[in-house]
Design an enzyme around this catalytic site. Structure first.
Site, mmCIF file in Angstrom:
data_model
loop_
_atom_site.group_PDB
_atom_site.id
_atom_site.type_symbol
_atom_site.label_atom_id
_atom_site.label_comp_id
_atom_site.label_asym_id
_atom_site.label_seq_id
_atom_site.Cartn_x
_atom_site.Cartn_y
_atom_site.Cartn_z
ATOM 1 N N CYS A 258 0.850 -1.204 0.049
ATOM 2 C CA CYS A 258 0.005 -0.023 0.106
ATOM 3 C C CYS A 258 0.828 1.175 0.107
ATOM 4 C CB CYS A 258 -1.048 -0.061 1.279
ATOM 5 S SG CYS A 258 -2.511 1.026 0.693
ATOM 6 N N HIS A 344 -3.931 -5.212 0.147
ATOM 7 C CA HIS A 344 -3.592 -5.683 1.336
ATOM 8 C C HIS A 344 -3.631 -7.372 1.481
ATOM 9 C CE1 HIS A 344 -3.113 -2.206 3.776
ATOM 10 N NE2 HIS A 344 -3.979 -1.763 2.945
ATOM 11 N N GLU A 346 -2.960 -9.407 3.716
ATOM 12 C CA GLU A 346 -2.848 -9.918 5.071
ATOM 13 C C GLU A 346 -4.503 -9.859 5.529
ATOM 14 O OE1 GLU A 346 -3.737 -5.684 5.568
ATOM 15 O OE2 GLU A 346 -1.921 -6.741 4.502
#
Length: 370
Positions: A258, A344, A346
């Site tokens: 990001c 993202h 995760e």
């Protein structure tokens, strides 16, 4: 359900547009920030505590917010990072056994101003047409002129450095000290689940403040470096950009997510720009240009990497594209051990399509050791 007379509240956009609502709980006052919307049907607690949302007024497009309460383990930072909440229907009651607080209690604990009963469909349609902009939510509905004047003095997100507001003040460690890999992570707004994903892959992570130098990070002798997500405009992050340049100069394994992805682009002379609306949601389609596969991803960013400049850079290649608007969703360096993504991996809001990126980082480290 609580039956009470609730105070009127207002959402005032910087262009003078007004939306009416009602305040949640007994909070009073005003909260300023850039208004943006997230299209996720779930995950509101993770959104509210994500450092990348610092300084933003969050509009939730899901019609019901709060119906599963909050759980102390499902946070991305130590406290709420959004500037305020705007929703349609707010659930004071919740029906999840694991929850330890209602959302109302969670908001009150964090002293967050929130309003509901707003026509969020009309609001999102307006933002989509006119772009993200500064706004204020307030219970001071009788003095709009004063609110307009105060709002006009607030800085634009363009050019705003916010990493310093959310970064750790001192280095700290995550994981097993006897792990196979040592990772130096630059915290420019890092999420806890990123650290969990690295630790679960036999990594011991030392997290450094946003203004740390490469020399300070390298002194720990890590096997790889990580640049985190975070809020605000990446261009003012001169210290982080310099760290990235030095990591690349010394040919160390580097992974960015990001804001970290944008910092890596800037370190390579590729510019970034503020998007009309940004990408915020948990079902954004991305194509992996290396494998040809599609991925369902979680995204949260208001800035993006300049695609034309990236394509013109002989040392870089685009690895992922956002299928909604063809923006850059991932890059890698041809001549260095470095890659990054705009989304993202995760987050895993259901699908785990992108978790392989952490494994790729570990593989890159192993290759650098060989």
């Amino acid at each position: 359900m609580k039956y009470q007379i609730r105070k009127k509240a207002i959402l005032l956009l910087e262009d003078g547009t007004v939306f009416w609502g009602k305040v949640i709980g007994d909070q009073e006052g005003s909260s300023f920030g850039e208004v943006c919307f997230n299209t996720g049907m779930t995950g509101y607690q993770e959104i509210f505590t994500d450092p990348s949302y610092y300084g933003q007024l969050m509009v939730t497009t899901n019609a019901h917010i709060g119906n599963y309460g909050t759980y102390s383990e499902e946070v991305e930072s130590e406290d709420i990072k959004i500037a305020g909440l705007i929703c349609k229907n707010f659930s004071y009651n919740y029906s999840r056994d694991k929850a330890d607080l209602s959302l109302e209690e969670f908001l009150k604990k964090n002293n967050l101003l929130a309003i509901s009963d707003v026509d969020t469909r009309a609001l999102v349609a307006y933002i989509r047409d006119n772009g993200a902009m500064n706004a204020v939510i307030s219970t001071k509905i009788d003095d709009l002129d004063a609110l307009k004047k105060e709002l006009a003095d607030k800085p634009s997100m363009k050019g705003l450095e916010l990493a310093s507001k959310v970064s750790t003040k001192e280095p700290y460690f995550i994981g097993n000290a006897n792990a196979t890999y040592k990772i130096a992570a630059l915290d420019i707004g890092i999420k806890k689940n990123i650290l969990r994903n690295l630790a679960s892959r036999d990594c011991y992570i030392k997290v450094f403040p946003y203004n740390s130098t490469y020399e300070q990070m390298n002194e720990w002798n890590p096997n790889g470096y990580f640049l985190s997500n975070g809020p605000g405009d990446p261009e003012p992050l001169s210290e982080a950009i310099e760290v990235a340049k030095n990591i690349l100069k010394n040919d160390k394994p580097l992974f960015g997510i990001c804001l970290g992805h944008q910092v890596i682009a800037l370190a390579n002379g590729v510019s970034t720009y503020k998007m009309h609306n940004g990408h915020r949601g948990i079902n954004h389609p991305v194509k992996n240009l290396v494998t040809g596969k599609g991925e369902v991803t979680s995204q949260n960013h208001g800035f993006a990497v300049n695609k034309e400049e990236l394509e013109a850079n002989k040392n870089l290649e685009i690895t992922h594209l956002h299928l909604n608007d063809d923006t850059v969703a991932g890059l890698r360096m041809k001549n260095k051990n470095c890659f990054s993504v705009q989304y993202h991996p995760e987050a895993s809001p259901g699908p785990h399509d992108a978790s392989y990126l952490f494994d790729q980082f570990i593989e890159n480290i192993n290759q650098s050791k060989a």
